[in-house]
Design a protein around this motif. Structure first.
Motif, PDB file in Angstrom:
ATOM      1  N   PHE A  96      45.864  50.289  26.781  1.00 50.41           N
ATOM      2  CA  PHE A  96      45.411  50.829  28.058  1.00 50.41           C
ATOM      3  C   PHE A  96      44.584  49.790  28.799  1.00 50.41           C
ATOM      4  CE2 PHE A  96      45.815  55.190  26.119  1.00 50.41           C
ATOM      5  CZ  PHE A  96      46.759  55.663  27.031  1.00 50.41           C
ATOM      6  N   ARG A  97      44.640  49.871  30.134  1.00 43.63           N
ATOM      7  CA  ARG A  97      43.832  49.008  30.975  1.00 43.63           C
ATOM      8  C   ARG A  97      43.451  49.749  32.240  1.00 43.63           C
ATOM      9  NH1 ARG A  97      46.432  43.848  33.348  1.00 43.63           N
ATOM     10  NH2 ARG A  97      46.177  44.832  35.360  1.00 43.63           N
ATOM     11  N   ARG A  98      42.205  49.665  32.598  1.00 44.37           N
ATOM     12  CA  ARG A  98      41.746  50.268  33.849  1.00 44.37           C
ATOM     13  C   ARG A  98      42.365  49.529  35.030  1.00 44.37           C
ATOM     14  NH1 ARG A  98      38.659  54.277  32.906  1.00 44.37           N
ATOM     15  NH2 ARG A  98      37.313  54.335  31.095  1.00 44.37           N
ATOM     16  N   GLY A  99      42.527  50.266  36.139  1.00 42.20           N
ATOM     17  CA  GLY A  99      43.054  49.642  37.347  1.00 42.20           C
ATOM     18  C   GLY A  99      44.572  49.617  37.429  1.00 42.20           C
ATOM     19  N   ARG A 100      45.230  50.298  36.495  1.00 42.56           N
ATOM     20  CA  ARG A 100      46.701  50.383  36.523  1.00 42.56           C
ATOM     21  C   ARG A 100      47.110  51.840  36.499  1.00 42.56           C
ATOM     22  NH1 ARG A 100      50.141  45.555  34.669  1.00 42.56           N
ATOM     23  NH2 ARG A 100      51.617  47.232  34.515  1.00 42.56           N
ATOM     24  N   LYS A 101      48.270  52.121  37.078  1.00 44.70           N
ATOM     25  CA  LYS A 101      48.835  53.471  37.016  1.00 44.70           C
ATOM     26  C   LYS A 101      49.505  53.664  35.662  1.00 44.70           C
ATOM     27  CE  LYS A 101      49.752  53.774  41.941  1.00 44.70           C
ATOM     28  NZ  LYS A 101      50.780  53.918  42.978  1.00 44.70           N
ATOM     29  N   LEU A 102      49.438  54.882  35.153  1.00 41.75           N
ATOM     30  CA  LEU A 102      50.135  55.225  33.917  1.00 41.75           C
ATOM     31  C   LEU A 102      51.508  55.759  34.302  1.00 41.75           C
ATOM     32  CD1 LEU A 102      50.294  55.560  30.877  1.00 41.75           C
ATOM     33  CD2 LEU A 102      49.165  57.785  31.128  1.00 41.75           C
ATOM     34  N   ILE A 103      52.532  55.002  33.948  1.00 50.33           N
ATOM     35  CA  ILE A 103      53.924  55.353  34.245  1.00 50.33           C
ATOM     36  C   ILE A 103      54.650  55.553  32.924  1.00 50.33           C
ATOM     37  CG2 ILE A 103      56.060  54.651  35.396  1.00 50.33           C
ATOM     38  CD1 ILE A 103      53.699  54.861  37.340  1.00 50.33           C
ATOM     39  N   LEU A 104      55.284  56.724  32.768  1.00 51.48           N
ATOM     40  CA  LEU A 104      56.073  57.019  31.570  1.00 51.48           C
ATOM     41  C   LEU A 104      57.395  57.639  31.994  1.00 51.48           C
ATOM     42  CD1 LEU A 104      53.279  58.549  29.319  1.00 51.48           C
ATOM     43  CD2 LEU A 104      54.260  56.255  29.165  1.00 51.48           C
ATOM     44  N   GLY A 105      58.474  57.046  31.569  1.00 50.22           N
ATOM     45  CA  GLY A 105      59.783  57.556  31.967  1.00 50.22           C
ATOM     46  C   GLY A 105      59.977  57.514  33.479  1.00 50.22           C
ATOM     47  N   GLY A 106      59.283  56.590  34.132  1.00 48.77           N
ATOM     48  CA  GLY A 106      59.369  56.474  35.581  1.00 48.77           C
ATOM     49  C   GLY A 106      58.531  57.491  36.335  1.00 48.77           C
ATOM     50  N   GLY A 119      44.849  56.239  18.040  1.00 46.97           N
ATOM     51  CA  GLY A 119      43.956  57.382  17.864  1.00 46.97           C
ATOM     52  C   GLY A 119      42.587  57.182  18.483  1.00 46.97           C
ATOM     53  N   GLN A 120      42.190  55.941  18.626  1.00 47.25           N
ATOM     54  CA  GLN A 120      40.918  55.611  19.262  1.00 47.25           C
ATOM     55  C   GLN A 120      41.051  55.541  20.785  1.00 47.25           C
ATOM     56  OE1 GLN A 120      39.824  51.927  17.379  1.00 47.25           O
ATOM     57  NE2 GLN A 120      39.723  52.867  15.359  1.00 47.25           N
ATOM     58  N   GLY A 121      42.250  55.833  21.297  1.00 44.67           N
ATOM     59  CA  GLY A 121      42.466  55.844  22.741  1.00 44.67           C
ATOM     60  C   GLY A 121      42.604  54.477  23.364  1.00 44.67           C
ATOM     61  N   LYS A 122      42.991  53.486  22.577  1.00 40.72           N
ATOM     62  CA  LYS A 122      43.105  52.123  23.099  1.00 40.72           C
ATOM     63  C   LYS A 122      44.485  51.795  23.652  1.00 40.72           C
ATOM     64  CE  LYS A 122      39.471  50.315  20.152  1.00 40.72           C
ATOM     65  NZ  LYS A 122      39.143  49.376  19.073  1.00 40.72           N
ATOM     66  N   GLY A 123      45.468  52.652  23.392  1.00 40.08           N
ATOM     67  CA  GLY A 123      46.813  52.368  23.874  1.00 40.08           C
ATOM     68  C   GLY A 123      47.791  53.463  23.508  1.00 40.08           C
ATOM     69  N   LEU A 154      48.881  51.312  31.477  1.00 37.90           N
ATOM     70  CA  LEU A 154      49.215  50.440  30.360  1.00 37.90           C
ATOM     71  C   LEU A 154      49.327  48.998  30.844  1.00 37.90           C
ATOM     72  CD1 LEU A 154      51.788  52.796  28.649  1.00 37.90           C
ATOM     73  CD2 LEU A 154      49.482  52.227  27.836  1.00 37.90           C
ATOM     74  N   ALA A 155      48.757  48.081  30.082  1.00 41.69           N
ATOM     75  CA  ALA A 155      48.760  46.663  30.428  1.00 41.69           C
ATOM     76  C   ALA A 155      50.088  46.045  30.029  1.00 41.69           C
ATOM     77  CB  ALA A 155      47.610  45.954  29.719  1.00 41.69           C
ATOM     78  N   GLY A 156      50.629  45.216  30.911  1.00 43.82           N
ATOM     79  CA  GLY A 156      51.870  44.518  30.607  1.00 43.82           C
ATOM     80  C   GLY A 156      52.338  43.716  31.792  1.00 43.82           C
ATOM     81  N   HIS A 157      53.349  42.901  31.568  1.00 48.31           N
ATOM     82  CA  HIS A 157      53.913  42.062  32.626  1.00 48.31           C
ATOM     83  C   HIS A 157      54.601  42.922  33.687  1.00 48.31           C
ATOM     84  CE1 HIS A 157      55.289  38.303  34.312  1.00 48.31           C
ATOM     85  NE2 HIS A 157      56.527  38.745  34.337  1.00 48.31           N
ATOM     86  N   SER A 158      55.307  43.965  33.230  1.00 52.02           N
ATOM     87  CA  SER A 158      55.951  44.924  34.126  1.00 52.02           C
ATOM     88  C   SER A 158      54.975  46.076  34.343  1.00 52.02           C
ATOM     89  CB  SER A 158      57.250  45.442  33.502  1.00 52.02           C
ATOM     90  OG  SER A 158      56.951  46.214  32.346  1.00 52.02           O
ATOM     91  N   ASP A 159      55.491  47.260  34.669  1.00 48.81           N
ATOM     92  CA  ASP A 159      54.608  48.433  34.763  1.00 48.81           C
ATOM     93  C   ASP A 159      54.234  48.981  33.385  1.00 48.81           C
ATOM     94  OD1 ASP A 159      56.899  49.798  33.950  1.00 48.81           O
ATOM     95  OD2 ASP A 159      57.106  50.949  35.787  1.00 48.81           O
TER      96      ASP A 159
END
Length: 160
Positions: free
Chosen positions: A16-26, A145-149, A35-40
């Motif tokens: 997880f990273r602050r400042g990004r939208k959480l996109i799952l299945g579009g 489980g610690q909410g890191k990703g 979520l942090a990554g090169h793409s979304d």
């Protein structure tokens, strides 16, 4: 004429990273972090992409969409999935079904299953009952489980 069937398994994980939208299945999921990554960093789509590519013996997401390529910086993972589906169709494969498990302690994802299923089914051109999306926690164990990703696994069955 005999049919050919292929099974593929995919896995993906992002922190997880602050400042990004959480996109799952579009689908955009309201949550204070993405979520942090090169793409979304859509772990659901990435796991499905890896499963489809694996079923066809076509490598993995990094082969087709390397994170060293600036063309894919910030790209919607649904666009990458669409590109992989074009390969699938060119190879004359069709989706029989896909089963996805999202692994996350938070947020609660059940309210978004229907929208994710609809989006993924539409991309594959199949009925929604061919798409299974569910989630589980790690009972607060480990970094998930610690909410890191978040992580995702996917299994697909392709047929000709």
């Amino acid at each position: 004429m005999a049919r050919e069937f292929r099974i593929g398994h995919g896995f993906d994980v992002h922190r997880f990273r602050r400042g990004r939208k959480l996109i799952l299945g579009g689908v955009e999921i309201p949550y204070p972090m993405g979520l942090a990554g090169h793409s979304d960093a859509d772990v659901l789509c990435h796991a499905v992409i890896n499963a489809v590519l694996g079923a066809m013996s076509e490598g993995d997401i990094g082969v087709h969409f390397p994170d060293t390529d600036p063309r894919y910086r910030g790209i919607a993972s649904t666009k990458m999935l669409d590109a992989v589906l074009r390969i699938m169709r060119r190879r004359h494969f069709k989706l029989v079904n896909v089963d996805v498990t999202l692994v996350a302690q938070q947020p609660k994802l059940a309210p978004y299953y229907a929208a994710m299923k609809k989006n993924i089914a539409g991309r594959f051109g199949v009925a929604e009952n061919k798409i299974s999306i569910k989630a589980t926690t790690t009972e607060k164990l480990g970094w998930v489980g610690q909410g890191k990703g978040m992580a995702a696994t996917a299994v697909v069955l392709l047929g000709t």
